[in-house]
Design a protein around this motif. Structure first.
Motif, short mmCIF file in Angstrom:
data_model
loop_
_atom_site.label_atom_id
_atom_site.label_comp_id
_atom_site.label_asym_id
_atom_site.label_seq_id
_atom_site.Cartn_x
_atom_site.Cartn_y
_atom_site.Cartn_z
N GLU A 47 0.90 -1.40 -0.07
CA GLU A 47 0.08 0.05 -0.08
C GLU A 47 0.96 1.20 0.07
OE1 GLU A 47 -2.53 0.27 3.34
OE2 GLU A 47 -4.22 -0.18 2.26
N PRO A 48 0.37 2.42 -0.50
CA PRO A 48 1.25 3.67 -0.52
C PRO A 48 1.71 3.93 0.58
CG PRO A 48 -0.63 3.77 -1.88
CD PRO A 48 -0.97 2.65 -1.18
N SER A 49 2.76 4.71 1.02
CA SER A 49 3.48 5.15 2.04
C SER A 49 4.60 6.27 1.69
CB SER A 49 4.10 3.94 2.73
OG SER A 49 4.95 4.46 4.17
N THR A 50 4.56 7.22 2.63
CA THR A 50 5.74 8.37 2.51
C THR A 50 6.44 8.04 3.66
OG1 THR A 50 4.56 9.73 1.11
CG2 THR A 50 6.44 10.51 2.35
N ARG A 51 5.85 8.45 4.92
CA ARG A 51 6.60 8.44 6.19
C ARG A 51 7.12 7.10 6.71
NH1 ARG A 51 3.65 12.47 5.60
NH2 ARG A 51 2.42 11.02 4.62
N THR A 52 6.38 6.11 6.81
CA THR A 52 6.61 4.96 7.31
C THR A 52 7.70 4.08 6.59
OG1 THR A 52 4.06 4.75 8.01
CG2 THR A 52 5.51 2.69 8.21
N ARG A 53 7.66 3.96 5.12
CA ARG A 53 8.65 3.38 4.37
C ARG A 53 9.91 4.26 4.36
NH1 ARG A 53 10.80 3.41 -0.52
NH2 ARG A 53 9.23 5.05 -1.36
N MET A 100 6.57 -4.69 6.81
CA MET A 100 5.44 -5.12 5.59
C MET A 100 4.16 -4.32 5.91
SD MET A 100 3.53 -8.39 4.44
CE MET A 100 2.28 -8.65 5.55
N ARG A 101 3.62 -3.60 4.89
CA ARG A 101 2.57 -2.79 4.97
C ARG A 101 1.48 -3.51 4.17
NH1 ARG A 101 1.17 3.34 4.67
NH2 ARG A 101 1.92 3.33 6.76
N HIS A 102 0.41 -3.90 4.15
CA HIS A 102 -0.59 -4.58 3.36
C HIS A 102 -1.92 -4.12 3.75
CE1 HIS A 102 -2.58 -8.01 1.35
NE2 HIS A 102 -1.05 -8.30 0.96
N GLN A 128 -4.10 -2.57 12.50
CA GLN A 128 -3.07 -1.86 13.31
C GLN A 128 -1.86 -1.19 12.86
OE1 GLN A 128 -1.86 -2.77 16.96
NE2 GLN A 128 -3.93 -3.23 17.99
N HIS A 129 -1.24 -0.24 13.57
CA HIS A 129 -0.23 0.57 13.05
C HIS A 129 0.74 0.44 14.15
CE1 HIS A 129 2.24 2.80 10.69
NE2 HIS A 129 1.43 3.65 10.06
N PRO A 130 1.41 -0.64 14.60
CA PRO A 130 2.13 -0.42 16.05
C PRO A 130 3.49 0.41 15.90
CG PRO A 130 2.39 -2.74 14.97
CD PRO A 130 1.35 -1.97 14.17
N SER A 131 4.12 0.55 14.93
CA SER A 131 5.31 1.35 14.80
C SER A 131 4.94 2.83 14.79
CB SER A 131 5.99 1.07 13.63
OG SER A 131 5.64 1.67 12.30
N GLN A 132 3.55 2.99 14.35
CA GLN A 132 3.21 4.59 14.33
C GLN A 132 2.92 4.79 15.76
OE1 GLN A 132 2.52 7.13 12.05
NE2 GLN A 132 2.03 8.27 13.58
N THR A 133 2.29 3.98 16.46
CA THR A 133 2.04 3.97 17.82
C THR A 133 3.17 4.44 18.75
OG1 THR A 133 -0.03 2.59 17.50
CG2 THR A 133 1.02 2.87 19.92
N HIS A 261 -0.84 14.25 14.40
CA HIS A 261 -1.67 13.70 13.50
C HIS A 261 -0.54 12.70 12.69
CE1 HIS A 261 -3.70 13.21 9.39
NE2 HIS A 261 -4.39 14.08 9.61
N PRO A 262 -1.09 11.55 12.24
CA PRO A 262 -0.12 10.60 11.82
C PRO A 262 0.29 10.97 10.48
CG PRO A 262 -2.27 9.64 12.15
CD PRO A 262 -2.34 10.89 12.58
N LEU A 263 -0.34 11.87 9.64
CA LEU A 263 -0.04 12.29 8.32
C LEU A 263 -0.26 11.07 7.44
CD1 LEU A 263 2.93 14.69 9.20
CD2 LEU A 263 0.43 15.33 8.92
N PRO A 264 -0.55 11.38 6.32
CA PRO A 264 -0.85 12.55 5.32
C PRO A 264 -2.18 13.36 5.94
CG PRO A 264 -1.41 10.86 4.06
CD PRO A 264 -0.79 10.25 5.21
N ARG A 265 -2.02 14.62 6.09
CA ARG A 265 -3.48 15.41 6.18
C ARG A 265 -3.88 15.73 4.76
NH1 ARG A 265 -1.43 21.48 8.19
NH2 ARG A 265 0.46 21.25 6.84
N1 CP Z 1 1.39 7.70 9.13
C1 CP Z 1 1.81 7.17 7.87
O1 CP Z 1 1.46 5.93 8.00
O2 CP Z 1 2.13 7.77 6.88
P1 CP Z 1 2.41 7.03 5.47
O3 CP Z 1 1.13 6.43 5.06
O4 CP Z 1 2.90 7.99 4.67
O5 CP Z 1 3.53 6.04 5.85
#
Ligand code: CP
Length: 310
Positions: A47-53, A100-102, A128-133, A261-265
């Motif tokens: 799945e798309p990601s900027t920050r997490t990846r 992994m993000r799925h 869940q998104h434990p690393s964000q937590t 805010h976990p972002l993206p906003r």
């Molecule tokens: N907070 C967060 O998961 O951002 P990304 O979707 O950009 O990874």
């Protein structure tokens, strides 16, 4: 070796969470080290990601590990029909850790059951998104100096927002009062309200993002309405703009309140909040680097604090 995967924040005890926060603090002071020299970290993003990846990859790089992986599954053999099980088994041949993000809830747990290589869940569907937590907790601790005796207001998409689900479970270890601000369609799911009721966790629900709620908050946790989780896009259009925070709304808030805010906003936080000392979402994302360094080391059983006393 026992599988040390982190699939859900519920995999961690309170003591383990506190220890990870301490390790994140260590890495904030020692961001660049080569303790993972020779290791390989795989980042598999379905799945798309900027920050997490990017923060996981930066975390691994700054620890000295090599990074492999993909951010576009259509460029992998998944597009030829390879199953998730086979993909995980293949990558396990090459990597020491798999991030992994799925899009499917439960995918990370399934992956952890088909390999001995530790899996770090970087988000599975609305689950869940434990690393964000971990970075959220680290941000709360850094800004408030404590995790107990705070009021946390969660606003927006409390139904599909996996970050609020994970954060609620993590904060249940501490003395926290919650405000859940959402419309009926995006209400905090019953399983989480039942969990609060069963564990004596105080919460109020409101459809109105009122001045009283804002002014009693220590943390205001804004969320994006998760367009990608809706089956009915007309419903998304109806609810997508219901909650917005602007600078004027913070005028009588606590001087110490922080907006996360976990972002993206998309439209949840007006740009006029960005210059407020109460805005913390960009620093919050930076904290992700340290929290993710801590998580990678933890799943590998590596603790640099043992050889370093500062
Ligand atoms: N907070 C967060 O998961 O951002 P990304 O979707 O950009 O990874």
């Amino acid at each position: 070796m026992a599988n040390t995967s982190i699939v859900s924040i519920n995999d961690l005890t309170k003591a383990e969470i506190l220890d990870l926060l301490d390790l994140a603090s260590y890495f904030e002071k020692h961001t660049n080290s080569k303790i993972l020299d020779g290791r390989v970290v795989a980042t598999l993003f379905f799945e798309p990601s900027t920050r997490t990846r990017l923060s996981f990859e930066t975390a691994a790089s700054r620890l000295g590990a090599r990074v492999i992986g993909f951010s576009d599954p259509s460029a992998t053999s998944t597009s030829k029909g390879e199953t998730l099980k086979d993909t995980i088994k293949m990558v396990s041949n090459y990597a020491d850790v798999i991030v992994m993000r799925h899009y499917l809830e439960g995918a990370a747990r399934y992956a952890s059951e088909v390999t001995d290589v530790p899996i770090i869940n970087a988000g599975d569907g609305a689950h869940q998104h434990p690393s964000q937590t971990m970075l959220d907790l680290y941000s709360i601790f850094k800004t408030q100096g404590r995790l107990d005796d705070i009021t946390v207001t969660m606003v927006g998409d409390l139904k599909y927002g996996r970050t609020v689900h994970s954060l609620l479970m993590a904060l249940s270890h501490f003395r926290v009062k919650f405000n859940f601000v959402a419309c009926d369609e995006l209400r905090m799911p019953k399983e989480f309200r039942d969990f609060c009721d069963a564990n004596g966790i105080e919460y109020k629900e409101s459809k109105d993002f009122s001045p009283e709620i804002i002014n009693e908050s220590d943390i205001i946790y804004m969320t994006r309405v998760q367009r990608e989780r809706f089956t009915d896009l007309l419903e998304y259009e109806r609810v997508k703009d219901l909650y917005n925070l602007n600078a004027a709304m913070l005028e009588n808030s606590k001087p110490t309140v922080k907006v996360l805010h976990p972002l993206p906003r998309v439209g949840e936080i007006s740009q006029d909040v960005d210059d407020s000392p109460k805005a913390y979402y960009f620093q919050q994302a930076k904290n992700g680097l340290y929290a993710r360094q801590a998580l990678i080391c933890r799943v590998l059983g590596i603790d640099p604090r043992k050889d370093n006393n500062d």
